[in-house]
Design a protein around this motif. Structure first.
Motif, PDB file in Angstrom:
ATOM      1  N   ALA A  33       0.839  -1.207   0.000  1.00  0.00           N
ATOM      2  CA  ALA A  33       0.000   0.000   0.000  1.00  0.00           C
ATOM      3  C   ALA A  33       0.873   1.255   0.000  1.00  0.00           C
ATOM      4  O   ALA A  33       1.887   1.311   0.702  1.00  0.00           O
ATOM      5  N   GLY A  51      -8.810  -0.635  -0.542  1.00  0.00           N
ATOM      6  CA  GLY A  51      -9.854  -0.802  -1.556  1.00  0.00           C
ATOM      7  C   GLY A  51     -10.881  -1.851  -1.154  1.00  0.00           C
ATOM      8  O   GLY A  51     -10.557  -2.815  -0.450  1.00  0.00           O
ATOM      9  N   HIS A 123     -13.159   2.856  -1.139  1.00  0.00           N
ATOM     10  CA  HIS A 123     -12.105   2.505  -0.180  1.00  0.00           C
ATOM     11  C   HIS A 123     -12.611   2.660   1.261  1.00  0.00           C
ATOM     12  O   HIS A 123     -13.611   3.342   1.500  1.00  0.00           O
TER      13      HIS A 123
HETATM   14  P1  FAD Z   1      -4.141 -10.815  -2.086  1.00  0.00           P
HETATM   15  O1  FAD Z   1      -4.207 -10.165  -3.417  1.00  0.00           O
HETATM   16  O2  FAD Z   1      -4.663 -12.177  -1.907  1.00  0.00           O
HETATM   17  O3  FAD Z   1      -2.661 -10.830  -1.479  1.00  0.00           O
HETATM   18  C1  FAD Z   1      -1.694 -10.004  -1.948  1.00  0.00           C
HETATM   19  C2  FAD Z   1      -0.462 -10.838  -2.249  1.00  0.00           C
HETATM   20  O4  FAD Z   1       0.267 -11.001  -1.032  1.00  0.00           O
HETATM   21  C3  FAD Z   1      -0.747 -12.229  -2.797  1.00  0.00           C
HETATM   22  O5  FAD Z   1       0.153 -12.471  -3.860  1.00  0.00           O
HETATM   23  C4  FAD Z   1      -0.459 -13.133  -1.617  1.00  0.00           C
HETATM   24  O6  FAD Z   1       0.057 -14.393  -1.999  1.00  0.00           O
HETATM   25  C5  FAD Z   1       0.619 -12.340  -0.872  1.00  0.00           C
HETATM   26  N1  FAD Z   1       0.613 -12.651   0.564  1.00  0.00           N
HETATM   27  C6  FAD Z   1      -0.287 -12.236   1.473  1.00  0.00           C
HETATM   28  N2  FAD Z   1       0.039 -12.698   2.688  1.00  0.00           N
HETATM   29  C7  FAD Z   1       1.170 -13.453   2.541  1.00  0.00           C
HETATM   30  C8  FAD Z   1       2.003 -14.207   3.429  1.00  0.00           C
HETATM   31  N3  FAD Z   1       1.735 -14.340   4.725  1.00  0.00           N
HETATM   32  N4  FAD Z   1       3.111 -14.790   2.910  1.00  0.00           N
HETATM   33  C9  FAD Z   1       3.430 -14.691   1.596  1.00  0.00           C
HETATM   34  N5  FAD Z   1       2.682 -13.998   0.701  1.00  0.00           N
HETATM   35  C10 FAD Z   1       1.559 -13.400   1.165  1.00  0.00           C
HETATM   36  N6  FAD Z   1      -4.380  -1.206  -2.678  1.00  0.00           N
HETATM   37  C11 FAD Z   1      -5.089  -0.533  -1.714  1.00  0.00           C
HETATM   38  O7  FAD Z   1      -6.216  -0.931  -1.397  1.00  0.00           O
HETATM   39  N7  FAD Z   1      -4.555   0.562  -1.080  1.00  0.00           N
HETATM   40  C12 FAD Z   1      -3.315   1.035  -1.374  1.00  0.00           C
HETATM   41  O8  FAD Z   1      -2.854   2.012  -0.758  1.00  0.00           O
HETATM   42  C13 FAD Z   1      -2.571   0.366  -2.379  1.00  0.00           C
HETATM   43  N8  FAD Z   1      -1.349   0.818  -2.734  1.00  0.00           N
HETATM   44  C14 FAD Z   1      -0.610   0.135  -3.640  1.00  0.00           C
HETATM   45  C15 FAD Z   1       0.683   0.594  -3.947  1.00  0.00           C
HETATM   46  C16 FAD Z   1       1.472  -0.074  -4.865  1.00  0.00           C
HETATM   47  C17 FAD Z   1       2.856   0.433  -5.158  1.00  0.00           C
HETATM   48  C18 FAD Z   1       0.948  -1.238  -5.498  1.00  0.00           C
HETATM   49  C19 FAD Z   1       1.802  -1.987  -6.488  1.00  0.00           C
HETATM   50  C20 FAD Z   1      -0.331  -1.712  -5.209  1.00  0.00           C
HETATM   51  C21 FAD Z   1      -1.122  -1.036  -4.274  1.00  0.00           C
HETATM   52  N9  FAD Z   1      -2.402  -1.482  -3.941  1.00  0.00           N
HETATM   53  C22 FAD Z   1      -3.149  -0.790  -3.001  1.00  0.00           C
HETATM   54  C23 FAD Z   1      -2.979  -2.697  -4.553  1.00  0.00           C
HETATM   55  C24 FAD Z   1      -2.851  -3.921  -3.620  1.00  0.00           C
HETATM   56  O9  FAD Z   1      -1.524  -4.124  -3.159  1.00  0.00           O
HETATM   57  C25 FAD Z   1      -3.285  -5.199  -4.377  1.00  0.00           C
HETATM   58  O10 FAD Z   1      -4.566  -4.998  -4.936  1.00  0.00           O
HETATM   59  C26 FAD Z   1      -3.285  -6.431  -3.466  1.00  0.00           C
HETATM   60  O11 FAD Z   1      -3.205  -7.614  -4.257  1.00  0.00           O
HETATM   61  C27 FAD Z   1      -4.515  -6.551  -2.597  1.00  0.00           C
HETATM   62  O12 FAD Z   1      -4.278  -7.561  -1.650  1.00  0.00           O
HETATM   63  P2  FAD Z   1      -5.405  -8.444  -1.000  1.00  0.00           P
HETATM   64  O13 FAD Z   1      -5.555  -8.025   0.444  1.00  0.00           O
HETATM   65  O14 FAD Z   1      -6.654  -8.443  -1.843  1.00  0.00           O
HETATM   66  O15 FAD Z   1      -4.792  -9.886  -0.965  1.00  0.00           O
END
Ligand code: FAD
Length: 161
Positions: A33, A51, A123
């Motif tokens: 994030a 989000g 969000h």
């Molecule tokens: P997932 O998409 O299921 O998990 C995210 C990833 O993390 C998966 O690949 C998973 O395998 C891995 N993971 C999780 N836990 C573990 C663990 N314990 N061990 C190993 N791997 C693990 N989104 C926002 O809502 N707010 C923001 O401020 C934001 N900023 C961002 C900034 C950048 C630079 C980028 C690139 C993305 C950003 N995003 C943001 C988007 C967000 O990071 C992605 O949409 C993310 O995939 C959402 O995560 P999720 O909680 O849905 O879980």
């Protein structure tokens, strides 16, 4: 108002990159994030914006706690892992701060209790009261600018060119 233009304009605001972590019954979930800010000194409050589609949103609503780790320049792959941008699954390395999981090798980390949450469009804003914090590593920060990862040196070069 155009979505692409909004994204492009917001992308010109250079930020650091964090990984938000939370834990429920020993199950650690992390998410990259950059929507993070410091809010207040007395009391010490920070804010993250998650989000509606992110799994992290429901997890924080349940755990009522989160940790924030500021990534170092060499942790681009860590950012990609927790943003779901890597093709293969990887093990992540965590440290503990105040009993909560934080990212190993991050520049600094802090832990929070959620004291308020606000729905804001698509969000949720989680205000966290800081319960512990520490510097971990002397390192340059990872930067996100115009949709790309950069270091401070590359950022300076891109601005002056
Ligand atoms: P997932 O998409 O299921 O998990 C995210 C990833 O993390 C998966 O690949 C998973 O395998 C891995 N993971 C999780 N836990 C573990 C663990 N314990 N061990 C190993 N791997 C693990 N989104 C926002 O809502 N707010 C923001 O401020 C934001 N900023 C961002 C900034 C950048 C630079 C980028 C690139 C993305 C950003 N995003 C943001 C988007 C967000 O990071 C992605 O949409 C993310 O995939 C959402 O995560 P999720 O909680 O849905 O879980």
């Amino acid at each position: 108002m155009d979505d692409r233009l909004f994204r492009n304009v917001m992308g010109t605001f250079a930020t650091g990159v964090t990984v938000i972590t939370t834990e429920i019954d020993g199950d650690i979930h992390g998410m990259t994030a950059n929507a993070f800010m410091s809010v207040s000194l007395h009391p010490k409050l920070v804010l993250i914006s998650i989000g509606e589609k992110a799994k992290m949103r429901e997890r924080i609503k349940k755990s009522k706690t989160y940790a924030v780790s500021f990534l170092a320049e060499e942790q681009k792959e860590v950012s990609m892992l927790f943003a779901g941008q890597l093709k293969e699954k990887r093990e992540a390395e965590f440290d503990r701060l105040n009993g909560m999981p934080v990212i190993k090798g991050a520049i600094a980390s802090l832990t929070c209790n959620v004291v308020a949450e606000y729905e804001a469009g698509d969000h949720t804003l989680f205000i966290g009261e800081v319960t512990d914090m520490r510097f971990q590593e002397e390192a340059e920060p990872l930067i996100f600018y115009q949709g790309k990862y950069r270091g401070l040196k590359a950022l300076k070069e891109s601005i002056s060119s």
